[in-house]
Structure formats: C-alpha cells, structure tokens
Scaffold this motif. Structure first.
Motif, mmCIF file in Angstrom:
data_model
loop_
_atom_site.group_PDB
_atom_site.id
_atom_site.type_symbol
_atom_site.label_atom_id
_atom_site.label_comp_id
_atom_site.label_asym_id
_atom_site.label_seq_id
_atom_site.Cartn_x
_atom_site.Cartn_y
_atom_site.Cartn_z
ATOM 1 N N ARG A 270 0.868 -1.485 -0.208
ATOM 2 C CA ARG A 270 0.112 0.238 -0.060
ATOM 3 C C ARG A 270 0.840 1.467 -0.507
ATOM 4 O O ARG A 270 2.097 0.962 0.526
ATOM 5 N N SER A 271 0.907 2.375 -0.619
ATOM 6 C CA SER A 271 1.075 3.571 -0.997
ATOM 7 C C SER A 271 0.032 4.966 -0.758
ATOM 8 O O SER A 271 -0.855 4.709 -1.129
ATOM 9 N N ILE A 272 0.785 5.658 -0.662
ATOM 10 C CA ILE A 272 0.052 6.954 0.362
ATOM 11 C C ILE A 272 1.545 7.595 -0.824
ATOM 12 O O ILE A 272 2.155 8.008 0.136
ATOM 13 N N VAL A 273 0.778 8.875 -1.585
ATOM 14 C CA VAL A 273 1.588 9.750 -2.304
ATOM 15 C C VAL A 273 1.528 11.407 -1.851
ATOM 16 O O VAL A 273 -0.155 11.699 -2.324
ATOM 17 N N VAL A 274 2.096 12.219 -1.292
ATOM 18 C CA VAL A 274 1.458 13.276 -0.461
ATOM 19 C C VAL A 274 2.632 14.639 -1.555
ATOM 20 O O VAL A 274 3.364 13.854 -1.783
ATOM 21 N N ASP A 275 2.137 15.578 -1.418
ATOM 22 C CA ASP A 275 3.002 16.317 -2.300
ATOM 23 C C ASP A 275 3.852 17.473 -1.369
ATOM 24 O O ASP A 275 4.417 18.499 -2.034
ATOM 25 N N GLN A 276 3.848 17.316 0.373
ATOM 26 C CA GLN A 276 5.176 17.796 0.695
ATOM 27 C C GLN A 276 5.456 17.443 1.462
ATOM 28 O O GLN A 276 4.897 16.363 2.156
ATOM 29 N N ILE A 277 7.070 17.515 1.535
ATOM 30 C CA ILE A 277 7.431 16.618 2.498
ATOM 31 C C ILE A 277 6.653 16.891 4.015
ATOM 32 O O ILE A 277 7.164 15.799 5.112
ATOM 33 N N GLU A 278 6.400 17.746 4.215
ATOM 34 C CA GLU A 278 6.356 18.146 5.573
ATOM 35 C C GLU A 278 4.697 17.690 6.306
ATOM 36 O O GLU A 278 4.265 16.719 7.677
ATOM 37 N N THR A 279 3.736 17.255 5.262
ATOM 38 C CA THR A 279 2.644 16.634 5.314
ATOM 39 C C THR A 279 2.925 14.939 5.339
ATOM 40 O O THR A 279 2.870 14.114 6.510
ATOM 41 N N CYS A 280 4.308 14.216 4.720
ATOM 42 C CA CYS A 280 4.503 12.677 5.045
ATOM 43 C C CYS A 280 5.036 12.902 6.169
ATOM 44 O O CYS A 280 5.492 11.765 6.825
ATOM 45 N N ARG A 281 5.944 13.898 6.365
ATOM 46 C CA ARG A 281 6.576 13.871 7.541
ATOM 47 C C ARG A 281 5.350 13.795 9.029
ATOM 48 O O ARG A 281 5.156 12.366 9.855
ATOM 49 N N GLN A 282 4.572 14.290 8.827
ATOM 50 C CA GLN A 282 3.786 14.695 9.715
ATOM 51 C C GLN A 282 2.731 13.407 10.032
ATOM 52 O O GLN A 282 2.846 12.446 11.088
ATOM 53 N N MET A 283 2.697 12.379 8.980
ATOM 54 C CA MET A 283 1.607 11.069 8.381
ATOM 55 C C MET A 283 2.646 10.021 9.630
ATOM 56 O O MET A 283 1.831 8.633 10.287
ATOM 57 N N ALA A 284 3.152 10.026 9.352
ATOM 58 C CA ALA A 284 4.866 8.909 9.511
ATOM 59 C C ALA A 284 4.824 9.310 11.260
ATOM 60 O O ALA A 284 4.793 8.339 11.974
ATOM 61 N N PHE A 285 4.880 10.558 11.803
ATOM 62 C CA PHE A 285 5.152 10.387 13.164
ATOM 63 C C PHE A 285 4.275 10.792 14.120
ATOM 64 O O PHE A 285 4.599 9.886 15.295
ATOM 65 N N ASN A 286 2.503 10.345 13.478
ATOM 66 C CA ASN A 286 1.899 10.231 13.898
ATOM 67 C C ASN A 286 0.538 8.776 13.865
ATOM 68 O O ASN A 286 0.438 8.461 13.505
ATOM 69 N N GLY A 287 1.642 7.908 13.285
ATOM 70 C CA GLY A 287 1.768 6.602 13.160
ATOM 71 C C GLY A 287 0.849 6.371 11.757
ATOM 72 O O GLY A 287 0.429 5.295 12.371
ATOM 73 N N LEU A 288 0.646 6.975 11.223
ATOM 74 C CA LEU A 288 -0.065 6.308 9.865
ATOM 75 C C LEU A 288 0.498 5.743 8.800
ATOM 76 O O LEU A 288 0.089 4.904 7.826
ATOM 77 N N GLY A 289 1.675 5.749 8.990
ATOM 78 C CA GLY A 289 2.784 4.867 7.894
ATOM 79 C C GLY A 289 4.109 5.049 8.022
ATOM 80 O O GLY A 289 4.934 5.425 8.870
ATOM 81 N N TYR A 290 4.871 4.573 7.179
ATOM 82 C CA TYR A 290 6.064 3.781 7.467
ATOM 83 C C TYR A 290 6.613 5.246 6.359
ATOM 84 O O TYR A 290 6.148 5.176 5.265
ATOM 85 N N ALA A 291 7.771 5.659 6.385
ATOM 86 C CA ALA A 291 7.731 7.266 5.174
ATOM 87 C C ALA A 291 9.941 7.009 5.563
ATOM 88 O O ALA A 291 10.566 6.572 6.158
ATOM 89 N N ILE A 292 10.465 6.978 4.301
ATOM 90 C CA ILE A 292 11.528 7.598 4.137
ATOM 91 C C ILE A 292 12.240 8.532 4.439
ATOM 92 O O ILE A 292 11.895 9.534 3.294
ATOM 93 N N LEU A 293 12.985 9.685 5.121
ATOM 94 C CA LEU A 293 12.927 11.035 5.023
ATOM 95 C C LEU A 293 14.279 10.782 5.916
ATOM 96 O O LEU A 293 15.237 10.368 5.724
ATOM 97 N N PRO A 294 14.608 12.519 5.549
ATOM 98 C CA PRO A 294 16.567 12.741 5.512
ATOM 99 C C PRO A 294 16.443 13.214 6.771
ATOM 100 O O PRO A 294 15.011 13.837 7.576
ATOM 101 N N ALA A 295 17.281 13.177 7.019
ATOM 102 C CA ALA A 295 17.811 13.205 9.013
ATOM 103 C C ALA A 295 17.909 14.963 9.158
ATOM 104 O O ALA A 295 17.265 14.954 10.186
ATOM 105 N N ILE A 296 17.899 15.304 8.260
ATOM 106 C CA ILE A 296 17.202 16.695 8.475
ATOM 107 C C ILE A 296 15.678 16.836 9.401
ATOM 108 O O ILE A 296 15.928 18.043 10.130
#
Length: 296
Positions: free
Chosen positions: A211-237
């Motif tokens: 399954r995958s979800i594609v969003v248009d902003q990295i901040e949206t991706c980050r917040q979704m991962a931080f809230n346990g909605l899925g896993y993501a690949i993010l830079p250390a920054i």
C-alpha cells in the motif's frame, strides 16, 4: 514620483487586484485607490483599467510600470554599491531556499546572522529547486539553497549532507515493510529525491509496496509518519528532536554505503561580492563549525 509610488505601481501590476495589493502595501483599499488616482493625475494618463474581475494595464500603464520596475532595480543596485563603502553590514539579503531546509536548518543560521549583523535585512522565499534556480537566473535573489546535485555554472558551496532513514513507530528492520499492512507514505517533488527513493526500493525488493500514499509536501509526509499512519523515508534534517519517537533505519546502497542528500549554496560571483552575502557565508561557516563542535 517617489519610491513608494513606484512600489505601489509594481505591486498593483503583480497582483492585478486592489484588495491583495492593499494587503501587501499595508494600506486600506480606499487609501490605495486614492493614491493611484493621484499618480495617474501626475502622469496625465490612465494606468490601470478597473473592472469587477480586477485590474488590467493600459498600453500607457505598461510603459509606466516597466519604467517603475527599472527605476527600483537601478536604485537597489546603487544602494548595494554604496553599502560596500560602509564599514557595517547593511542592505537586504535575498535568499531562495528549498522548503525543507528553510523549515529545519536555515532559521538557526538566520538567527545567528541577525545577532551578528543587526543592521542587515532578510528577504526569504522557499520552494522547489527549479523555482530557486529560476529566481537566481532572473536576479530576484542573491543566493539560492537547493537539495541534490545542482547543474549550476556559477559559484556553488557545499553546505552539508544528511543520510536518509526509513522511519516508523513500529518497524525495526527494513525487510518488515514487506509484511506490514501500513502504507508507504511518499512525497513528490521536482528534485531527484522521489526518483532516488523509487530506485532504492525496486533495487532492494523488486516489487511494489503493498500500500502507498503519495502526498505533495514533505511536511505532510513527515507528520503522517510521526503520527503512526504509515512508514516513510525521510532525510535526517527532518528528524531532529524525534530520536526517541520513531525507529530510524539508515538507507544503504548496494555497496552498503549510506544514501545521503546534499545541500548546496548557489549564486553568481557578483552576488558573493556583496557585503551582506559575504556576511551570510561567514555566518554559515561559523554555524557549521559550532554545530560540529557540539557533536564532538
């Protein structure tokens, strides 16, 4: 006309809307309308046509607005030349910065910059790398900060590199992504980031995620991962202050080396001669040195 009237015309020409222009100029619509009438009276011609759909330039207005823009640009260049004669750092530092860097790294640098050079001003825009390069080409900014590997013939300074991590609240091993029911949260951009992640995934697993979800902003991706909605690949920054909230698995290439993203400072040689830009580069170098000392 005064400088404020030149700016009034350029802002109106950019917005083509009285309300939006009034907001940018911090005046009321009636006051703006009155000032525009005064300017038109001084020129003896109508500069803008008004309608319910907004504003449009008259043929005479196009010439006058072009003159106003050129005058403001010449004035700014002259001010920059005069500032080189001053012992203190003055003027406006114009930066275009990749959004992710503008949210997570640049504020700390600018805080130090303002502390060291209180007389300097800052003008910042954020966006995608293509927008930043465009702003540089068109002379809208002095320097640009982009991610990835730049195709830039002017001066470029490597700022830092940060590794990529697969992050999740539960997944502790990369192989677990094949068995989890959680979606892979990804974000698209105009840089090579999205393509690099796709290539890494297919090289590692030779199959698409369940399954995958594609969003248009990295901040949206980050917040979704931080809230346990899925896993993501993010830079250390993007992971500062979240070391204990998520499992972070380093991404490795086929040779076992960490996969990293580079960040670059770009600009033309003429811009780097400006005192406020020189001061910014010096501040960046100082910040990087202090950060390195704090990690030791």
């Amino acid at each position: 006309m005064s400088v404020s009237e030149f700016r009034l015309l350029t802002v109106l020409a950019e917005e083509m809307n009285m309300r939006k222009a009034a907001e940018r100029l911090f005046v009321s619509q009636p006051a703006l309308s009155q000032r525009l009438q005064t300017v038109e009276k001084e020129w003896g011609v109508k500069i803008f046509n008004r309608s319910t759909k907004g504003l449009s330039l008259t043929p005479a207005g196009e010439r006058i607005v072009e003159y106003a823009k050129e005058t403001l640009e010449k004035r700014e260049r002259l001010l920059e030349e005069l500032q080189l004669l001053e012992p203190q750092v003055h003027g406006t530092l114009k930066i275009a910065c990749a959004t992710i860097v503008g949210q997570n790294w640049l504020p700390k640098v600018l805080k130090l910059y303002v502390e060291r050079y209180p007389h300097a001003k800052i003008q910042l825009i954020t966006g995608w790398s293509s927008e930043i390069v465009k702003a540089l080409y068109e002379g809208d900014v002095h320097v640009g900060i982009i991610r990835g590997t730049p195709e830039w013939k002017g001066r470029k300074i490597h700022l830092f590199e940060d590794p990529l991590y697969l992050v999740d609240k539960d997944i502790q091993n990369v192989e677990d992504v094949l068995s989890t029911d959680k979606p892979f949260i990804q974000f698209k951009s105009d840089s090579s980031y999205y393509q690099e992640i796709q290539e890494w995934w297919h090289s590692r697993f030779q199959m698409a995620p369940k399954r995958s979800i594609v969003v248009d902003q990295i901040e949206t991706c980050r917040q979704m991962a931080f809230n346990g909605l899925g896993y993501a690949i993010l830079p250390a920054i993007t992971l500062a202050n979240h070391e204990h909230d998520l499992f972070q698995i380093p991404l490795l290439d086929r040779e076992g080396a960490p996969i990293q993203r580079d960040t670059w400072l770009l600009g033309y040689d003429a811009a780097f001669e400006l005192r406020q830009v020189q001061a910014f580069v010096e501040t960046v170098e100082l910040f990087m040195a202090q950060s390195k000392e704090n990690r030791l």
